[in-house]
Design a protein around this motif. Structure first.
Motif, PDB file in Angstrom:
ATOM      1  N   UNK A 121       0.838  -1.202   0.000  1.00  0.00           N
ATOM      2  CA  UNK A 121       0.000   0.000   0.000  1.00  0.00           C
ATOM      3  C   UNK A 121       0.873   1.253   0.000  1.00  0.00           C
ATOM      4  N   UNK A 122       1.909   1.267   0.830  1.00  0.00           N
ATOM      5  CA  UNK A 122       2.807   2.417   0.851  1.00  0.00           C
ATOM      6  C   UNK A 122       3.502   2.625  -0.483  1.00  0.00           C
ATOM      7  N   UNK A 123       3.897   1.524  -1.116  1.00  0.00           N
ATOM      8  CA  UNK A 123       4.556   1.603  -2.413  1.00  0.00           C
ATOM      9  C   UNK A 123       3.631   2.205  -3.474  1.00  0.00           C
ATOM     10  N   UNK A 124       2.371   1.769  -3.469  1.00  0.00           N
ATOM     11  CA  UNK A 124       1.413   2.281  -4.450  1.00  0.00           C
ATOM     12  C   UNK A 124       1.097   3.753  -4.188  1.00  0.00           C
ATOM     13  N   UNK A 125       0.890   4.101  -2.930  1.00  0.00           N
ATOM     14  CA  UNK A 125       0.581   5.505  -2.608  1.00  0.00           C
ATOM     15  C   UNK A 125       1.728   6.429  -3.012  1.00  0.00           C
ATOM     16  N   UNK A 126       2.948   5.987  -2.782  1.00  0.00           N
ATOM     17  CA  UNK A 126       4.100   6.801  -3.185  1.00  0.00           C
ATOM     18  C   UNK A 126       4.124   6.980  -4.696  1.00  0.00           C
ATOM     19  N   UNK A 127       3.843   5.902  -5.419  1.00  0.00           N
ATOM     20  CA  UNK A 127       3.826   5.994  -6.880  1.00  0.00           C
ATOM     21  C   UNK A 127       2.735   6.941  -7.367  1.00  0.00           C
TER      22      UNK A 127
END
Length: 537
Positions: A121-127
């Motif tokens: 989730x953190x990876x997607x939000x950052x992207x």
């Protein structure tokens, strides 16, 4: 020069003769090709060319954006879709810690699954937050994250013990996390290409400079991605520790219980002996307290066996402790009693039993005793917990702390430090003093916390009402604990009334709370009373 300009002006001022066309008006009024009538594409110019220049936009114009390309927009839509799917998966994993949906339980703690999904989730939000500001650093860090996650997947699949504990849920979670990392690498490179394409099309050149806002975005994204890489490094290191711990052989065997949903560890020391009339002599069955039986509780019983005070003893690890798997949630004392009953049946152990328990383990022993009244020949409570004090275990604040510890347990901050700087061994991590740091152990305590004052209390109260009254009983209490808590003394006295046949109530002065066997006097009293129970049976 002057005559030429004058001639032109004169011609322009001349009236038009009959039959003569006004070429100026014709030229002006003649319809030009309609560029807007042509089918527009993503490469159609936003401004028409004119005689004064090319009509390029400023690089700072909002219209200069990679979002003009449908491929870039599609990638972003998919990113949003992946975020929704991952959030739904995270919610299911979070719920399963407290209440396991059908076919969704894990034989491990489940905290690793939550950790991988939270990272995703953190990876997607950052992207998504920095979608229009691609950078080489983001691509490199995303690739590093994906490679480490693929290594985690290989470790999980390669080590049978970890593969069983994580199950399909853990495997799916780590694969999904790795795929999202790779997808972000592709997305970052595509957006970078699209940004260059749009800048060349709309401004005439690729913009190599970055504004202060863009530099801040790149720095923030790089910082966040660096944190993700550190997190994955820690997850991988803990998996390496777990794979090393998995090589530690269990003293006994693991038996599948509860419709093969999980396995519990059961072991025995000594051979079954018989009376002259052919009936089997009782076996001592240990029920540990807060820590695993193997930590130190078994030591004094082993000494009693070595000294021929008893002929045989057995012990087991409750779900989530030492070599036993975690059980589905919720899990009460009665469910644990059913689990050990099933394991005993599969192992071919019929008893009879002398139950020896410490701390909260006395709750489990009492429930087991009430469900096997004909097989119990004696009971010993060592600083046993009274049912009226279960509210301390069920404290909401304690539950929240356990949940928080569980969520960060996959990072292994304490376990890694112990292994690197304190020389902690795999024995210490599996059943020793450091075992409380493991996710399985934490989930066991969280499950205990969730139902202690509801399901478990109802089960032990019911057990007291149907307890066989003629079972010999020994209660041993820590004198140190009595001095600290007067209410504990009253509850210990009440435990002496669980059956009508009290053999002895011993108060061992100077003995540690809930670990009476750690003092020399305590071990002496415990072995003496156990021998009396064994002879009386």
């Amino acid at each position: 020069m002057v005559s030429l300009w004058g001639s032109k002006n004169k011609d322009d001022d001349r009236p038009t003769q009959d039959g003569e066309e006004d070429h100026t008006e014709a030229t002006t009024s003649q319809p030009q090709p309609n560029r807007r009538s042509e089918e527009a594409t993503e490469r159609t110019r936003l401004l028409p060319r004119n005689d004064r220049g090319q009509g390029y936009l400023s690089p700072d114009d909002p219209a200069v954006s990679p979002y003009n390309l449908w491929s870039v927009r599609a990638l972003r839509w998919f990113e949003v879709l992946f975020l929704l799917i991952t959030c739904l998966w995270w919610v299911l994993l979070f719920i399963s810690i407290f209440v396991s949906p059908p076919y969704f339980n894990s034989r491990g703690s489940g905290f690793f699954d939550v950790a991988y999904t939270t990272l995703t989730i953190g990876n997607i939000l950052t992207a998504l937050l920095f979608f229009a500001t691609p950078s080489t650093a983001m691509s490199v860090l995303s690739m590093a994250t994906s490679v480490l996650l693929l290594i985690d997947m290989i470790i999980i699949l390669a080590v049978p013990r970890i593969r069983v504990e994580e199950g399909w849920i853990g495997i799916a979670s780590v694969i999904w996390a790795a795929l999202i990392g790779l997808y972000n690498v592709v997305t970052n490179k595509t957006v970078k290409w699209g940004k260059a394409e749009e800048e060349e099309r709309l401004t005439g050149r690729q913009e190599t400079r970055r504004s202060l806002r863009e530099w801040c975005a790149v720095f923030t994204a790089t910082f966040l991605m660096s944190i993700y890489v550190v997190i994955v490094v820690l997850l991988t290191a803990v998996l390496v520790l777990r794979s090393r711990d998995a090589t530690l052989p269990a003293p006994g065997k693991r038996y599948l219980v509860d419709n093969d949903q999980y396995a519990v560890h059961f072991a025995c020391v000594g051979n079954q002996t018989y009376y002259p009339n052919g009936k089997p002599k009782p076996t001592v069955l240990l029920e540990g307290g807060y820590m695993p039986v193997e930590d130190s509780f078994e030591g004094w019983v082993y000494d009693a066996w070595t000294n021929k005070t008893i002929d045989r003893y057995c012990y087991w690890d409750r779900p989530g402790i030492a070599w036993s798997d975690n059980a589905p949630s919720p899990h009460s004392a009665g469910m644990s009693a059913d689990a050990i009953s099933e394991a005993l049946a599969v192992a071919g152990e019929d008893g009879p039993w002398i139950l020896v328990s410490a701390g909260v383990g006395s709750i489990y022993s009492r429930v087991f005793s009430a469900r096997h009244p004909r097989d119990i020949r004696g009971m010993m409570f060592i600083d046993g917990l009274h049912e009226d004090l279960l509210y301390k275990i069920a404290n909401p604040g304690r539950g929240f702390i356990l949940w928080g510890r569980g969520i960060i347990s996959p990072l292994g901050l304490d376990r890694l430090a112990g292994a690197l700087f304190k020389g902690r061994t795999k024995e210490d991590r599996v059943f020793g003093k450091s075992s409380y740091q493991g996710g399985k152990f934490i989930k066991n305590k969280l499950q205990e916390n969730l139902v202690a004052n509801s399901l478990t209390k109802n089960e032990v109260v019911t057990a007291r009402n149907i307890q066989a009254p003629k079972v010999p009983l020994v209660v041993v209490t820590s004198g140190v604990h009595l001095k600290k808590d007067k209410d504990w003394e009253r509850k210990q006295e009440d435990l002496t009334k669980v059956t009508e046949k009290l053999v002895a109530w011993d108060i061992v002065k100077g003995a540690p709370s809930e670990e009476i066997w750690r003092s020399a006097e305590g071990r002496k009293v415990l072995e003496k009373r156990l021998g009396e129970l064994y002879q009386a049976s």
